[in-house]
Structure formats: structure tokens, C-alpha cells
Design a protein around this motif. Structure first.
Motif, PDB file in Angstrom:
ATOM      1  N   SER A 130       0.602  -1.531  -0.072  1.00 61.51           N
ATOM      2  CA  SER A 130       0.139  -0.177  -0.126  1.00 61.51           C
ATOM      3  C   SER A 130       0.712   1.542   0.275  1.00 61.51           C
ATOM      4  O   SER A 130       0.931   2.135   0.753  1.00 61.51           O
ATOM      5  CB  SER A 130      -1.209   0.066   1.264  1.00 61.51           C
ATOM      6  N   ASP A 185      -8.039   0.970  -2.759  1.00 62.77           N
ATOM      7  CA  ASP A 185      -7.638   2.412  -2.004  1.00 62.77           C
ATOM      8  C   ASP A 185      -8.315   4.023  -2.283  1.00 62.77           C
ATOM      9  O   ASP A 185      -7.391   4.281  -3.245  1.00 62.77           O
ATOM     10  CB  ASP A 185      -5.845   1.648  -2.073  1.00 62.77           C
ATOM     11  N   CYS A 244      -9.894  -4.762  -1.162  1.00 65.50           N
ATOM     12  CA  CYS A 244      -9.837  -4.100   0.124  1.00 65.50           C
ATOM     13  C   CYS A 244      -9.230  -2.530   0.287  1.00 65.50           C
ATOM     14  O   CYS A 244      -9.182  -1.850  -1.701  1.00 65.50           O
ATOM     15  CB  CYS A 244      -8.246  -4.452   1.353  1.00 65.50           C
ATOM     16  N   ASP A 245      -9.198  -1.728   0.501  1.00 62.38           N
ATOM     17  CA  ASP A 245      -8.730   0.431   0.498  1.00 62.38           C
ATOM     18  C   ASP A 245      -7.847   0.018   1.460  1.00 62.38           C
ATOM     19  O   ASP A 245      -7.015  -0.759   1.062  1.00 62.38           O
ATOM     20  CB  ASP A 245      -9.827   0.752   1.932  1.00 62.38           C
ATOM     21  N   HIS A 246      -7.168   0.590   2.133  1.00 65.51           N
ATOM     22  CA  HIS A 246      -5.470   1.670   2.283  1.00 65.51           C
ATOM     23  C   HIS A 246      -5.419   0.861   3.900  1.00 65.51           C
ATOM     24  O   HIS A 246      -4.138   0.183   3.766  1.00 65.51           O
ATOM     25  CB  HIS A 246      -5.492   3.246   2.263  1.00 65.51           C
ATOM     26  N   ASN A 247      -5.989   0.774   4.477  1.00 68.01           N
ATOM     27  CA  ASN A 247      -6.214   0.596   6.822  1.00 68.01           C
ATOM     28  C   ASN A 247      -6.848  -0.758   6.432  1.00 68.01           C
ATOM     29  O   ASN A 247      -6.770  -1.256   8.109  1.00 68.01           O
ATOM     30  CB  ASN A 247      -6.121   1.407   6.756  1.00 68.01           C
ATOM     31  N   ASP A 248      -7.318  -1.509   5.399  1.00 59.33           N
ATOM     32  CA  ASP A 248      -8.259  -3.163   5.833  1.00 59.33           C
ATOM     33  C   ASP A 248      -7.445  -4.081   5.183  1.00 59.33           C
ATOM     34  O   ASP A 248      -8.599  -5.047   5.117  1.00 59.33           O
ATOM     35  CB  ASP A 248      -9.743  -2.712   6.046  1.00 59.33           C
ATOM     36  N   CYS A 249      -6.394  -3.964   4.336  1.00 59.56           N
ATOM     37  CA  CYS A 249      -5.981  -4.852   4.039  1.00 59.56           C
ATOM     38  C   CYS A 249      -5.834  -7.077   5.151  1.00 59.56           C
ATOM     39  O   CYS A 249      -5.696  -6.417   6.040  1.00 59.56           O
ATOM     40  CB  CYS A 249      -5.010  -5.010   3.300  1.00 59.56           C
ATOM     41  N   PRO A 250      -6.232  -7.282   4.392  1.00 55.61           N
ATOM     42  CA  PRO A 250      -6.019  -8.653   5.317  1.00 55.61           C
ATOM     43  C   PRO A 250      -4.644  -9.138   5.571  1.00 55.61           C
ATOM     44  O   PRO A 250      -3.149  -7.927   5.374  1.00 55.61           O
ATOM     45  CB  PRO A 250      -6.094  -9.877   4.382  1.00 55.61           C
ATOM     46  N   ASP A 251      -4.336  -9.579   6.613  1.00 55.70           N
ATOM     47  CA  ASP A 251      -3.020 -10.133   7.114  1.00 55.70           C
ATOM     48  C   ASP A 251      -1.557 -10.731   6.509  1.00 55.70           C
ATOM     49  O   ASP A 251      -2.626 -11.705   5.122  1.00 55.70           O
ATOM     50  CB  ASP A 251      -2.428 -10.654   8.190  1.00 55.70           C
TER      51      ASP A 251
END
Length: 311
Positions: free
Chosen positions: A209, A254, A279-286
Motif C-alpha cells: 500500500s 485504496d 481492500c482499501d488502505h487500512n483494512d487489507c488482510p494480514d
């Protein structure tokens, strides 16, 4: 009889040219100063620590995460002219540097250096690397100057210097393989890791990101010419010259740093791997499992270091 007015003297023309140059200089200098102030506020919001007046324990302002609990632990002073700090090697939650030991000890193990985003502190990431530590990795977290309790002012140069000092000390520690240091940066941390890669050898780089350069993002989002940007973090130039495996992860949705940045980085680095996430910027999976798979497939770590261990 001619009605033409006499031409102004050459000295008067020269004066007007000088005035024009001065006005232009003041305009550009003022714009540079103003964009510098805005850039600093947006790029380095630098979360601080607050102190509980009763116990003296430090907490992070936004999420109230517990950062400092234990009174001791072996420590090594770092001669960092940008901002002095202590690197704690075991059991001490130092908000400036933290080297996390592997759960599975080996004679020599890889070192993962992680750099966080611009609105975070390393205390928020203390428990995020169990997957790696289970597989024998050491993990180094470095706070940016001016963040938390770290002294100094954040900038591209000061962050690079901080990482270089931490890197140089970490690779001297028993149990760490200096030939297998991996850099992982998220958002602003991608720029931080790329500045380290310019000065120190890394076995692999993971960019999550992040941007192709701050200058490009500033122009795309705000129309600010890139020459006004002091902290360029030119990741694009860095990946072009990288000779090690590169994995790029980015969210399709993002809204902070568009996925176009990831595609530019991928295009500039032949042999790199690009994975677009939902996902967006701060909610991507581990991404731990994906990164471990990548490191194994590229021969950066041995298969047993990425296989699931029974504890």
C-alpha cells in the motif's frame, strides 16, 4: 508630426525586469515554504505519547495502546545524531526501537525489518508478527524521529539514518543472519524501506500500500508540482535498481494511495510480483502467509523457515 511616445530609458526597463524577477522569486519561495508546512503536516502527523499522571505509564494518544510496562531489559545505546534512543533486545517495550526474538531459536535466523504507516507507532505492531517469529524470524521495529517518544524531526533523511543505525546494530546480534535481512514497509513505511535499500543490502523487499513517489502522489491528488516536495521518497527510482526479490501488495479500492502506484512500481521492476487485494488502505488482510510463501518460492528463506511449526 509623430504622436509616438518616446521609448522608456533602458535603465527603467531593467528596473522593471528586476522587480518582476524579485516578485517571481518571492512567489516561488512562499509557495515552497507553504507547501513544505502542508507536506510536513500531511506526510508526518507524528502521533505522540501521553503519560498517565498517576502511574507515569505511557500510552499512545489515539488508540490508548499500552507501550511501556516493564522496568528493564538489556539495552544498547544508539549514537544517532538525529534522535538518540535505546534498542531493547528482550522483554522491554521501548517505544523507539524494538527487536523481537523468534519463538523458535535457531543458530542463525532471518531478520525482518518492518516500517509502519505515517499515522502509527511501533507499539501498535508488537503482536503482529507471531507468524514470522513462530518460524524463527527476528523482527526489528524502528520508530521514526519525532514519533512517540523518539527525539528529532521526521524527514526522509532522518528516517533513513535511523534505519541505517538500527540495521547496523541488529545484524551484529548473535543469532541473526546478516545475509538474510528482509525489508517490509506499509504506506509511508514503503518509502522508509526503499531509503534503507539504497544504503544497506536487503535479501528481499515487500512494499504494501505504498506510493511510487510522494511527488507523483502530490501532483495527482493536489496538483502540486513535484519540485515543491522536499521528501520525495522516490520508490520508483529505487525499485528500478533493485537486484533482489520484490513483492508489491496493494488494495484495489485504496482511496489514500491509488493502486496505480503499485502498477507503476511493478512495471519499473522486472521480475517483481504484484498482488492486488480487495481492500482499501487500512483494512487489507494480514499478508504474513503470502509473504512467507513469496520468500520461500524465491529462495530467500529455507522451506523449514516458512513451514507451519507445532508449538
Amino acid at each position: 508630426m509623430s504622436n509616438d511616445l518616446p521609448a522608456p530609458p533602458a535603465s527603467k526597463k531593467l528596473r522593471w525586469k528586476i522587480v518582476g524577477v524579485v516578485v517571481l522569486f518571492v512567489f516561488i519561495a512562499g509557495g515552497y515554504w507553504l507547501t513544505g508546512k502542508i507536506e510536513s503536516a500531511l506526510l508526518f502527523p507524528a502521533p505522540q505519547l501521553s503519560v498517565d499522571s498517576d502511574s507515569g505509564t505511557k500510552f499512545e494518544l489515539r488508540d490508548q495502546l499500552h507501550l511501556l510496562t516493564l522496568p528493564g531489559g538489556a539495552s544498547v545505546p544508539i549514537p544517532n545524531s538525529v534522535g538518540r534512543g535505546l534498542m531493547a533486545w528482550s522483554g522491554f517495550y521501548d517505544p523507539t526501537y524494538q527487536l523481537l526474538e523468534p519463538f523458535e531459536s535457531r543458530e542463525t535466523s532471518p531478520l525482518l525489518i518492518y516500517c509502519h504507516g505515517n499515522g502509527e507507532l511501533i507499539g501498535q505492531w508488537m503482536d503482529a508478527f507471531d507468524e514470522f517469529r513462530n518460524r524463527g524470524f527476528w523482527v526489528l521495529l524502528c520508530e521514526y524521529p519525532g514519533y512517540g517518544s523518539a527525539e528529532g524531526k521526521p524527514s526522509e533523511k532522518s528516517i533513513q539514518q535511523t534505519l541505517m543505525y538500527a540495521y547496523d546494530i541488529a545484524i551484529q546480534q548473535p543469532g541473526i543472519d546478516p545475509q538474510c535481512v528482509i525489508g517490509w514497509g506499509r504506506s509511508l513505511g514503503g518509502g522508509a524501506i526503499c531509503t534503507l535499500a539504497e544504503e544497506r543490502p536487503l535479501a528481499a523487499v515487500i512494499l504494501e500500500s505504498t506510493f511510487s513517489s510522494v511527488g507523483e502522489v502530490a501532483y495527482e491528488q493536489f496538483g502540486v508540482p513535484s519540485f515543491f516536495i522536499r521528501n520525495q521518497f522516490n520508490n520508483l527510482a529505487t525499485v528500478k535498481s533493485l537486484k533482489v526479490p520484490l513483492l508489491i501488495l496493494h488494495g484495489e479500492q485504496d482511496q489514500a494511495i491509488s493502486v496505480a502506484n503499485a502498477r507503476r512500481l511493478h512495471a519499473a521492476a522486472p521480475g517483481s510480483e504484484l498482488e492486488i487485494l480487495s481492500c482499501d488502505h487500512n483494512d487489507c488482510p494480514d499478508a504474513s502467509q503470502r509473504i512467507l510463501q513469496f520468500l520461500t518460492s524465491r529462495g530467500v528463506v529455507k522451506k523449514e523457515e516458512s513451514a507451519t511449526d507445532e508449538r
